[in-house]
Design a protein around this motif. Structure first.
Motif, PDB file in Angstrom:
ATOM      1  N   VAL A 180       0.859  -1.177   0.000  1.00  0.00           N
ATOM      2  CA  VAL A 180       0.000   0.000   0.000  1.00  0.00           C
ATOM      3  C   VAL A 180       0.895   1.227   0.000  1.00  0.00           C
ATOM      4  CG1 VAL A 180      -1.666   1.361   1.319  1.00  0.00           C
ATOM      5  CG2 VAL A 180      -1.923  -1.122   1.178  1.00  0.00           C
ATOM      6  N   VAL A 181       0.673   2.131  -0.940  1.00  0.00           N
ATOM      7  CA  VAL A 181       1.447   3.369  -1.020  1.00  0.00           C
ATOM      8  C   VAL A 181       0.478   4.541  -0.993  1.00  0.00           C
ATOM      9  CG1 VAL A 181       3.184   4.698  -2.279  1.00  0.00           C
ATOM     10  CG2 VAL A 181       3.178   2.187  -2.444  1.00  0.00           C
ATOM     11  N   THR A 182       0.601   5.394   0.015  1.00  0.00           N
ATOM     12  CA  THR A 182      -0.273   6.564   0.091  1.00  0.00           C
ATOM     13  C   THR A 182       0.356   7.743  -0.649  1.00  0.00           C
ATOM     14  OG1 THR A 182       0.654   7.511   2.145  1.00  0.00           O
ATOM     15  CG2 THR A 182      -1.024   5.787   2.367  1.00  0.00           C
ATOM     16  N   GLY A 183      -0.499   8.649  -1.104  1.00  0.00           N
ATOM     17  CA  GLY A 183       0.000   9.785  -1.874  1.00  0.00           C
ATOM     18  C   GLY A 183       0.718   9.341  -3.126  1.00  0.00           C
ATOM     19  N   ALA A 184       0.219   8.273  -3.728  1.00  0.00           N
ATOM     20  CA  ALA A 184       0.915   7.637  -4.850  1.00  0.00           C
ATOM     21  C   ALA A 184       0.446   8.135  -6.206  1.00  0.00           C
ATOM     22  CB  ALA A 184       0.752   6.120  -4.775  1.00  0.00           C
ATOM     23  N   GLY A 185      -0.344   9.201  -6.227  1.00  0.00           N
ATOM     24  CA  GLY A 185      -0.861   9.692  -7.484  1.00  0.00           C
ATOM     25  C   GLY A 185       0.117  10.504  -8.306  1.00  0.00           C
ATOM     26  N   SER A 186       1.255  10.847  -7.726  1.00  0.00           N
ATOM     27  CA  SER A 186       2.244  11.639  -8.451  1.00  0.00           C
ATOM     28  C   SER A 186       3.571  11.627  -7.702  1.00  0.00           C
ATOM     29  CB  SER A 186       1.765  13.104  -8.605  1.00  0.00           C
ATOM     30  OG  SER A 186       1.620  13.718  -7.331  1.00  0.00           O
ATOM     31  N   GLY A 187       4.592  12.207  -8.335  1.00  0.00           N
ATOM     32  CA  GLY A 187       5.872  12.452  -7.676  1.00  0.00           C
ATOM     33  C   GLY A 187       6.529  11.236  -7.063  1.00  0.00           C
ATOM     34  N   ILE A 188       7.023  11.415  -5.854  1.00  0.00           N
ATOM     35  CA  ILE A 188       7.746  10.347  -5.159  1.00  0.00           C
ATOM     36  C   ILE A 188       6.850   9.138  -4.933  1.00  0.00           C
ATOM     37  CG2 ILE A 188       8.833   9.742  -2.965  1.00  0.00           C
ATOM     38  CD1 ILE A 188       9.931  12.616  -2.854  1.00  0.00           C
ATOM     39  N   GLY A 189       5.603   9.377  -4.553  1.00  0.00           N
ATOM     40  CA  GLY A 189       4.692   8.261  -4.303  1.00  0.00           C
ATOM     41  C   GLY A 189       4.481   7.397  -5.526  1.00  0.00           C
ATOM     42  N   ALA A 190       4.334   8.028  -6.684  1.00  0.00           N
ATOM     43  CA  ALA A 190       4.161   7.266  -7.923  1.00  0.00           C
ATOM     44  C   ALA A 190       5.400   6.446  -8.226  1.00  0.00           C
ATOM     45  CB  ALA A 190       3.853   8.219  -9.079  1.00  0.00           C
ATOM     46  N   ALA A 191       6.573   7.027  -8.013  1.00  0.00           N
ATOM     47  CA  ALA A 191       7.818   6.288  -8.251  1.00  0.00           C
ATOM     48  C   ALA A 191       7.927   5.093  -7.319  1.00  0.00           C
ATOM     49  CB  ALA A 191       9.022   7.218  -8.066  1.00  0.00           C
ATOM     50  N   ILE A 192       7.533   5.273  -6.067  1.00  0.00           N
ATOM     51  CA  ILE A 192       7.568   4.161  -5.110  1.00  0.00           C
ATOM     52  C   ILE A 192       6.617   3.057  -5.543  1.00  0.00           C
ATOM     53  CG2 ILE A 192       7.028   3.480  -2.740  1.00  0.00           C
ATOM     54  CD1 ILE A 192       7.933   6.335  -1.901  1.00  0.00           C
ATOM     55  N   ALA A 193       5.422   3.436  -5.991  1.00  0.00           N
ATOM     56  CA  ALA A 193       4.448   2.434  -6.444  1.00  0.00           C
ATOM     57  C   ALA A 193       5.002   1.626  -7.606  1.00  0.00           C
ATOM     58  CB  ALA A 193       3.146   3.131  -6.842  1.00  0.00           C
ATOM     59  N   HIS A 194       5.636   2.289  -8.569  1.00  0.00           N
ATOM     60  CA  HIS A 194       6.231   1.585  -9.712  1.00  0.00           C
ATOM     61  C   HIS A 194       7.362   0.661  -9.259  1.00  0.00           C
ATOM     62  CE1 HIS A 194       4.351   3.169 -13.400  1.00  0.00           C
ATOM     63  NE2 HIS A 194       4.114   4.260 -12.697  1.00  0.00           N
ATOM     64  N   HIS A 195       8.200   1.115  -8.345  1.00  0.00           N
ATOM     65  CA  HIS A 195       9.302   0.284  -7.861  1.00  0.00           C
ATOM     66  C   HIS A 195       8.773  -0.929  -7.102  1.00  0.00           C
ATOM     67  CE1 HIS A 195      13.297   2.421  -8.415  1.00  0.00           C
ATOM     68  NE2 HIS A 195      12.425   3.204  -9.033  1.00  0.00           N
ATOM     69  N   ALA A 196       7.709  -0.725  -6.325  1.00  0.00           N
ATOM     70  CA  ALA A 196       7.127  -1.854  -5.589  1.00  0.00           C
ATOM     71  C   ALA A 196       6.599  -2.909  -6.555  1.00  0.00           C
ATOM     72  CB  ALA A 196       6.014  -1.359  -4.673  1.00  0.00           C
ATOM     73  N   ALA A 197       5.965  -2.471  -7.622  1.00  0.00           N
ATOM     74  CA  ALA A 197       5.462  -3.413  -8.632  1.00  0.00           C
ATOM     75  C   ALA A 197       6.610  -4.178  -9.275  1.00  0.00           C
ATOM     76  CB  ALA A 197       4.653  -2.668  -9.685  1.00  0.00           C
ATOM     77  N   LYS A 198       7.710  -3.474  -9.587  1.00  0.00           N
ATOM     78  CA  LYS A 198       8.875  -4.133 -10.184  1.00  0.00           C
ATOM     79  C   LYS A 198       9.494  -5.144  -9.226  1.00  0.00           C
ATOM     80  CE  LYS A 198      10.082  -0.227 -13.171  1.00  0.00           C
ATOM     81  NZ  LYS A 198      11.074   0.883 -13.400  1.00  0.00           N
ATOM     82  N   ALA A 199       9.342  -4.885  -7.917  1.00  0.00           N
ATOM     83  CA  ALA A 199       9.888  -5.799  -6.914  1.00  0.00           C
ATOM     84  C   ALA A 199       8.984  -7.005  -6.679  1.00  0.00           C
ATOM     85  CB  ALA A 199      10.111  -5.058  -5.596  1.00  0.00           C
ATOM     86  N   GLY A 200       7.834  -7.026  -7.367  1.00  0.00           N
ATOM     87  CA  GLY A 200       6.960  -8.195  -7.288  1.00  0.00           C
ATOM     88  C   GLY A 200       5.721  -8.040  -6.446  1.00  0.00           C
ATOM     89  N   TYR A 201       5.468  -6.844  -5.959  1.00  0.00           N
ATOM     90  CA  TYR A 201       4.270  -6.613  -5.152  1.00  0.00           C
ATOM     91  C   TYR A 201       3.045  -6.330  -6.038  1.00  0.00           C
ATOM     92  CZ  TYR A 201       7.170  -5.814  -0.963  1.00  0.00           C
ATOM     93  OH  TYR A 201       8.045  -5.938   0.092  1.00  0.00           O
TER      94      TYR A 201
END
Length: 259
Positions: free
Chosen positions: A5-26
């Motif tokens: 779960v990533v909050t504030g993931a609609g842009s900026g740092i949060g969006a980058a974290i969401a993409h990295h989490a997906a690449k890590a298999g989440y």
């Protein structure tokens, strides 16, 4: 796959974290107050991402968002935050309270809900996004500095209380990052140049830099890391003496003249 779960993931740092989490298999739950922004990020990630509008300052909204998840999260990243710039003497009570509600209370509400679910299934990892402003105060930052300092301490308290129950809690404190809320600041070339000159590495950080640090703390590699604030700032907070001249006349101070 495990759920992040990533909050504030609609842009900026949060969006980058969401993409990295997906690449890590989440599988990734992209949460943001801006429903359209969350949907765009989730669509860009693909089938293993879902989007939801969540007001993290509302306990009811947070609980409802967790209740519809298919499973307890293995990872929570508390990235959502706001700022209301201005000198304290002129800061309104409303601006003070809304920043506290989102940055600090929101982090608490989401973490409490996530931790209870993590504990029920054996554990998980929480990473809070703080700031170098929570380590060294900045003028005219309103309540932002206070909330980020409090998040650092809250991270330690969560780690102490939840570590024995299987939940590791750490924080990442970004420095001067050219992303998200800071983008308008760095649109000014003079400001950009001045700020870069204060960083020992000579450059601004990116959202990718912060996402990488978050995923490190979430990983098994950091399995013995708990209650820590990882400062990702290119050395900014260690640069108090950067650029200060020293006269050549003192170069020999402390040298043994007989040697």
């Amino acid at each position: 796959m495990a759920l992040a779960v990533v909050t504030g993931a609609g842009s900026g740092i949060g969006a980058a974290i969401a993409h990295h989490a997906a690449k890590a298999g989440y599988d990734v739950a992209v949460w943001d107050l801006d429903a359209d922004a969350a949907s765009r990020v989730a669509a860009g990630i693909g089938d293993n991402a879902t989007a939801r509008q969540v007001n993290i300052a509302s306990a009811e909204s947070v609980t409802q968002a967790f209740d519809v998840l298919p499973e307890p999260p293995a990872l929570l990243v508390n990235n959502a935050g706001i700022v209301r710039f201005g000198p304290l003497l002129e800061l309104s009570e409303a601006d003070w309270r809304v920043v506290l509600d989102v940055n600090l209370t929101g982090t608490f509400l989401v973490s409490r809900e996530a931790a209870a679910r993590m504990i029920a299934v054996g554990g998980g990892s929480i990473v809070n996004i703080s700031s170098v402003n929570g380590v060294s105060a900045a003028p005219n930052a309103g309540a932002y500095t206070s909330t980020k300092g409090a998040i650092n301490t809250l991270t330690e308290q969560m780690a102490l209380e939840w570590g024995p129950l299987g939940v590791r809690v750490n924080a990442v404190a970004p420095g001067l990052i050219d992303a998200g809320m800071s983008e308008p600041i760095y649109a000014d070339p003079q400001v950009r140049s001045l700020r870069q000159s204060r960083v020992p590495l000579g450059t601004l950080g990116s959202a990718e830099d912060i996402a990488g640090a978050v995923m490190f703390l979430a990983s098994d590699t950091a399995g013995y890391v708990n209650g820590q604030v990882l400062i990702v700032d290119g050395g900014l907070t260690k640069s108090a003496m950067l650029g200060l001249a020293r006269p050549q006349s003192v170069d020999s101070v402390g040298v043994d003249e007989d040697s």
